[in-house]
Design a protein around this motif. Structure first.
Motif, PDB file in Angstrom:
ATOM      1  N   ASP A   1      28.500 -31.429  -1.427  1.00  0.00           N
ATOM      2  CA  ASP A   1      27.443 -30.475  -1.783  1.00  0.00           C
ATOM      3  C   ASP A   1      26.723 -30.910  -3.057  1.00  0.00           C
ATOM      4  O   ASP A   1      26.406 -30.102  -3.924  1.00  0.00           O
ATOM      5  CB  ASP A   1      28.002 -29.056  -1.935  1.00  0.00           C
ATOM      6  CG  ASP A   1      29.053 -28.959  -3.034  1.00  0.00           C
ATOM      7  OD1 ASP A   1      29.425 -30.010  -3.593  1.00  0.00           O
ATOM      8  OD2 ASP A   1      29.495 -27.832  -3.332  1.00  0.00           O
TER       9      ASP A   1
ATOM     10  N   MET B   1      21.855 -29.791   2.634  1.00  0.00           N
ATOM     11  CA  MET B   1      21.981 -28.371   2.957  1.00  0.00           C
ATOM     12  C   MET B   1      23.258 -28.116   3.754  1.00  0.00           C
ATOM     13  O   MET B   1      23.959 -27.123   3.529  1.00  0.00           O
ATOM     14  CB  MET B   1      20.758 -27.885   3.739  1.00  0.00           C
ATOM     15  CG  MET B   1      19.525 -27.739   2.876  1.00  0.00           C
ATOM     16  SD  MET B   1      18.264 -26.710   3.636  1.00  0.00           S
ATOM     17  CE  MET B   1      19.019 -25.114   3.566  1.00  0.00           C
TER      18      MET B   1
ATOM     19  N   GLY C   1      19.578 -20.017   5.586  1.00  0.00           N
ATOM     20  CA  GLY C   1      19.362 -21.413   5.217  1.00  0.00           C
ATOM     21  C   GLY C   1      19.118 -22.276   6.442  1.00  0.00           C
ATOM     22  O   GLY C   1      18.237 -23.143   6.458  1.00  0.00           O
TER      23      GLY C   1
ATOM     24  N   GLU D   1      26.032 -28.072   1.306  1.00  0.00           N
ATOM     25  CA  GLU D   1      26.082 -26.845   0.501  1.00  0.00           C
ATOM     26  C   GLU D   1      26.562 -25.645   1.305  1.00  0.00           C
ATOM     27  O   GLU D   1      27.202 -24.738   0.776  1.00  0.00           O
ATOM     28  CB  GLU D   1      24.698 -26.556  -0.094  1.00  0.00           C
ATOM     29  CG  GLU D   1      24.293 -27.529  -1.195  1.00  0.00           C
ATOM     30  CD  GLU D   1      22.905 -27.239  -1.742  1.00  0.00           C
ATOM     31  OE1 GLU D   1      22.194 -26.398  -1.148  1.00  0.00           O
ATOM     32  OE2 GLU D   1      22.533 -27.854  -2.747  1.00  0.00           O
ATOM     33  N   TYR D   2      26.259 -25.620   2.611  1.00  0.00           N
ATOM     34  CA  TYR D   2      26.572 -24.448   3.435  1.00  0.00           C
ATOM     35  C   TYR D   2      27.786 -24.637   4.341  1.00  0.00           C
ATOM     36  O   TYR D   2      27.957 -23.908   5.311  1.00  0.00           O
ATOM     37  CB  TYR D   2      25.356 -24.063   4.270  1.00  0.00           C
ATOM     38  CG  TYR D   2      24.244 -23.429   3.463  1.00  0.00           C
ATOM     39  CD1 TYR D   2      24.442 -22.220   2.796  1.00  0.00           C
ATOM     40  CD2 TYR D   2      22.998 -24.045   3.352  1.00  0.00           C
ATOM     41  CE1 TYR D   2      23.425 -21.635   2.057  1.00  0.00           C
ATOM     42  CE2 TYR D   2      21.976 -23.468   2.617  1.00  0.00           C
ATOM     43  CZ  TYR D   2      22.192 -22.265   1.970  1.00  0.00           C
ATOM     44  OH  TYR D   2      21.188 -21.687   1.236  1.00  0.00           O
ATOM     45  N   GLY D   3      28.634 -25.628   4.050  1.00  0.00           N
ATOM     46  CA  GLY D   3      29.924 -25.700   4.728  1.00  0.00           C
ATOM     47  C   GLY D   3      30.032 -26.601   5.934  1.00  0.00           C
ATOM     48  O   GLY D   3      31.036 -26.568   6.642  1.00  0.00           O
TER      49      GLY D   3
ATOM     50  N   ASP E   1      23.435 -16.062   3.708  1.00  0.00           N
ATOM     51  CA  ASP E   1      22.770 -17.229   3.147  1.00  0.00           C
ATOM     52  C   ASP E   1      22.822 -18.425   4.091  1.00  0.00           C
ATOM     53  O   ASP E   1      21.868 -19.186   4.199  1.00  0.00           O
ATOM     54  CB  ASP E   1      23.416 -17.611   1.814  1.00  0.00           C
ATOM     55  CG  ASP E   1      22.979 -16.694   0.683  1.00  0.00           C
ATOM     56  OD1 ASP E   1      22.098 -15.851   0.930  1.00  0.00           O
ATOM     57  OD2 ASP E   1      23.523 -16.816  -0.422  1.00  0.00           O
ATOM     58  N   VAL E   2      23.954 -18.600   4.773  1.00  0.00           N
ATOM     59  CA  VAL E   2      24.106 -19.725   5.694  1.00  0.00           C
ATOM     60  C   VAL E   2      23.130 -19.580   6.862  1.00  0.00           C
ATOM     61  O   VAL E   2      22.438 -20.528   7.245  1.00  0.00           O
ATOM     62  CB  VAL E   2      25.551 -19.819   6.219  1.00  0.00           C
ATOM     63  CG1 VAL E   2      25.678 -20.928   7.245  1.00  0.00           C
ATOM     64  CG2 VAL E   2      26.517 -20.063   5.063  1.00  0.00           C
TER      65      VAL E   2
ATOM     66  N   TYR F   1      22.283 -23.794  12.929  1.00  0.00           N
ATOM     67  CA  TYR F   1      21.018 -24.524  12.893  1.00  0.00           C
ATOM     68  C   TYR F   1      20.523 -24.846  14.310  1.00  0.00           C
ATOM     69  O   TYR F   1      19.346 -24.630  14.629  1.00  0.00           O
ATOM     70  CB  TYR F   1      21.190 -25.812  12.090  1.00  0.00           C
ATOM     71  CG  TYR F   1      20.016 -26.749  12.160  1.00  0.00           C
ATOM     72  CD1 TYR F   1      18.882 -26.556  11.369  1.00  0.00           C
ATOM     73  CD2 TYR F   1      20.023 -27.848  13.027  1.00  0.00           C
ATOM     74  CE1 TYR F   1      17.803 -27.410  11.444  1.00  0.00           C
ATOM     75  CE2 TYR F   1      18.951 -28.713  13.108  1.00  0.00           C
ATOM     76  CZ  TYR F   1      17.844 -28.491  12.305  1.00  0.00           C
ATOM     77  OH  TYR F   1      16.771 -29.339  12.392  1.00  0.00           O
TER      78      TYR F   1
ATOM     79  N   PHE G   1      27.293 -24.483   9.624  1.00  0.00           N
ATOM     80  CA  PHE G   1      25.845 -24.527   9.380  1.00  0.00           C
ATOM     81  C   PHE G   1      25.136 -25.211  10.551  1.00  0.00           C
ATOM     82  O   PHE G   1      24.089 -24.746  11.012  1.00  0.00           O
ATOM     83  CB  PHE G   1      25.567 -25.283   8.086  1.00  0.00           C
ATOM     84  CG  PHE G   1      24.103 -25.525   7.810  1.00  0.00           C
ATOM     85  CD1 PHE G   1      23.331 -24.558   7.198  1.00  0.00           C
ATOM     86  CD2 PHE G   1      23.504 -26.730   8.180  1.00  0.00           C
ATOM     87  CE1 PHE G   1      21.980 -24.781   6.952  1.00  0.00           C
ATOM     88  CE2 PHE G   1      22.163 -26.956   7.938  1.00  0.00           C
ATOM     89  CZ  PHE G   1      21.392 -25.981   7.323  1.00  0.00           C
TER      90      PHE G   1
ATOM     91  N   LYS H   1      33.396 -18.981   6.448  1.00  0.00           N
ATOM     92  CA  LYS H   1      32.510 -19.213   5.310  1.00  0.00           C
ATOM     93  C   LYS H   1      31.068 -18.764   5.576  1.00  0.00           C
ATOM     94  O   LYS H   1      30.205 -18.888   4.711  1.00  0.00           O
ATOM     95  CB  LYS H   1      32.502 -20.705   4.952  1.00  0.00           C
ATOM     96  CG  LYS H   1      33.866 -21.226   4.505  1.00  0.00           C
ATOM     97  CD  LYS H   1      33.792 -22.716   4.197  1.00  0.00           C
ATOM     98  CE  LYS H   1      35.155 -23.250   3.760  1.00  0.00           C
ATOM     99  NZ  LYS H   1      35.123 -24.712   3.504  1.00  0.00           N
ATOM    100  N   VAL H   2      30.814 -18.281   6.792  1.00  0.00           N
ATOM    101  CA  VAL H   2      29.442 -17.949   7.169  1.00  0.00           C
ATOM    102  C   VAL H   2      29.038 -16.590   6.612  1.00  0.00           C
ATOM    103  O   VAL H   2      29.702 -15.584   6.832  1.00  0.00           O
ATOM    104  CB  VAL H   2      29.281 -17.942   8.708  1.00  0.00           C
ATOM    105  CG1 VAL H   2      27.899 -17.438   9.099  1.00  0.00           C
ATOM    106  CG2 VAL H   2      29.513 -19.335   9.262  1.00  0.00           C
TER     107      VAL H   2
END
Length: 453
Positions: free
Chosen positions: A281, A35, A218, A38-40, A214-215, A48, A44, A210-211
């Motif tokens: 990713d 994950m 996720g 996929e989310y950079g 979805d990020v 998180y 992420f 990139k945020v």
């Protein structure tokens, strides 16, 4: 059964390691890295960690409060506090969710055992196409995945039948340090590879450009699944806590351990992936298809090191899976033991046999029984979807409402502060989070899963 008669953990370390073992699992070592990929990467991880602090820890404390106060299995805990209202259904819902997750989670855990055996026998070498074909062939085999699923249940069963102190606590004190040692071995090996620094930079140098929504969602969802919220594990383990256990401090320590394992898993995977030019990713296939190729390429000049690192990695995955399976198994075992007034051994055998049968069918639904579909999903994929994307968010959402809006605030405060022996200065912050922040966030996760926001 009163709290004095009920089994309990024997030490503060036992509390932390056993409950951390419940949270630390394939979600940290398998799901988190792909994950993050996929989310950079770093962006992420920052989000998180924020989600764990603002969302995960308050939810964890809520389950601790319910479990310790009621000192019983998850279903009885909610029923005794609900006072004859429909809120009691949350506990039964949690036990059922835990049963389903136990059944299909063991299938993936069994795959880890297969890869340990394959590593020992030197079978994991070849082209990238070889690894994809190897996994596809194994997954559809009518015997091997079922054999390993039953094997992982028997290992878990052995721990469960020895009780809370002699089984769960003792195993956690052995397995969790072993997990960290293996993790550090693979991390150091990966970070010493040529070009590994690019992977470290990907993991720790955030690019917030990139945020997007979805990020954030996720990261929110991953914190929820990683901490085992909403499946009865935390509530059940809390029923074995002593009255002296500091619930907030324990939740923070477990959150730190859980997040540390996830970040170390990233340090284990991304430096190795960048070293051999593998895209970070790669998604869920990262562990069983991409990584064997990564280890082979990364240590091409030192095949013995590659052999040891590959074995250590899959041993690490298996340990993480077993620590989580122990807690999942215990949810239903405690329920049957207390609600059906049977012995602990008989309850454990009931769960082991039932989950082995369901797990075997789930495994076969990926191969010989591929006609077992619900909609366009195999039975295995359906269980994964319905528990992870529907049942866990629903259970967590209603737990927050139950603690924040239904339970008497005095009772919640008493548990939070250990009946006034601890300073409860964070209580109002906690209560605000559990009444407003957490339900809204969980609702956002749920709606996002279905594309409604």
């Amino acid at each position: 059964m009163t709290q004095l008669e009920r089994a309990s953990f024997g030490s503060k370390l036992g509390v932390i390691l056993a409950t951390a073992g419940s949270a630390v699992g394939l979600g940290n070592v398998w799901r988190f890295p792909y994950m993050a990929g996929e989310y950079g990467g770093a962006a992420f991880i920052v989000i998180y960690v924020g989600c764990v602090l603002l969302f995960g820890i308050p939810c964890m404390v809520s389950e601790f409060i319910i479990g310790r106060h009621a000192a019983s299995n998850t279903a009885r805990a909610y029923r005794s506090l609900a006072g004859g209202t429909p809120w009691a259904a949350i506990g039964y819902f949690g036990v059922f969710t835990g049963l389903l997750i136990t059944s299909y989670y063991a299938v993936v855990a069994g795959w880890c055992l297969q890869y340990i055996a394959a590593s020992l026998l030197g079978q994991l070498h070849g082209s990238p196409e070889f690894f994809a074909e190897y996994f596809a062939t194994f997954e559809k085999d009518p015997f091997k995945p079922v054999f390993w699923t039953v094997a992982i249940f028997l290992i878990t069963h052995y721990v469960i039948i020895h009780g809370v102190r002699g089984g769960i606590e003792k195993a956690s004190k052995l397995l969790m340090p072993a997990l960290f040692v293996l993790l550090l071995i693979v991390v150091v090996s990966a970070c010493l590879l040529p070009g590994a620094f690019e992977g470290v930079k990907f993991l720790f140098k955030p690019d917030f450009s990139k945020v997007g929504g979805d990020v954030f969602l996720g990261a929110l969802g991953q914190s929820f699944y990683s901490l085992s919220i909403g499946m009865g594990c935390l509530c059940t383990y809390a029923s074995y806590f002593s009255r002296q256990t500091n619930l907030m401090k324990s939740a923070v320590q477990i959150g730190v351990l859980d997040t540390s394992v996830a970040i170390l898993a990233g340090l284990m995977i991304f430096p190795a992936a960048f070293s051999v030019g593998i895209n970070p990713d790669s998604g869920p296939s990262l562990v069983f298809i991409t990584l064997p190729n990564v280890f082979q390429q990364a240590f091409a000049s030192l095949p013995v090191v590659g052999y040891v690192v590959g074995f250590a990695f899959y041993a690490l995955l298996a340990l993480a899976a077993i620590t989580s399976l122990i807690s999942l198994h215990e949810v239903t075992t405690a329920f049957i033991h207390e609600e059906m007034h049977t012995t602990r051994k008989r309850a454990a055998w009931t769960v082991t046999i039932l989950c082995s049968v369901i797990g075997a069918v789930c495994s076969l639904s990926l191969g010989k029984l591929d006609f077992l579909k619900i909609g366009d999903r195999s039975l295995f994929d359906f269980f994964d979807f319905i528990t992870g994307q529907v049942m866990l968010p629903v259970g967590g959402f209603f737990t927050c409402l139950f603690v924040g809006w239904y339970l008497p605030h005095k009772m919640v405060r008493d548990e939070f502060s250990n009946w006034g022996t601890l300073r409860g200065k964070l209580f109002h912050t906690y209560l605000f989070c559990i009444k407003f922040v957490c339900p809204i966030c969980i609702l956002m996760i749920f709606l996002h899963q279905f594309g409604w926001i």
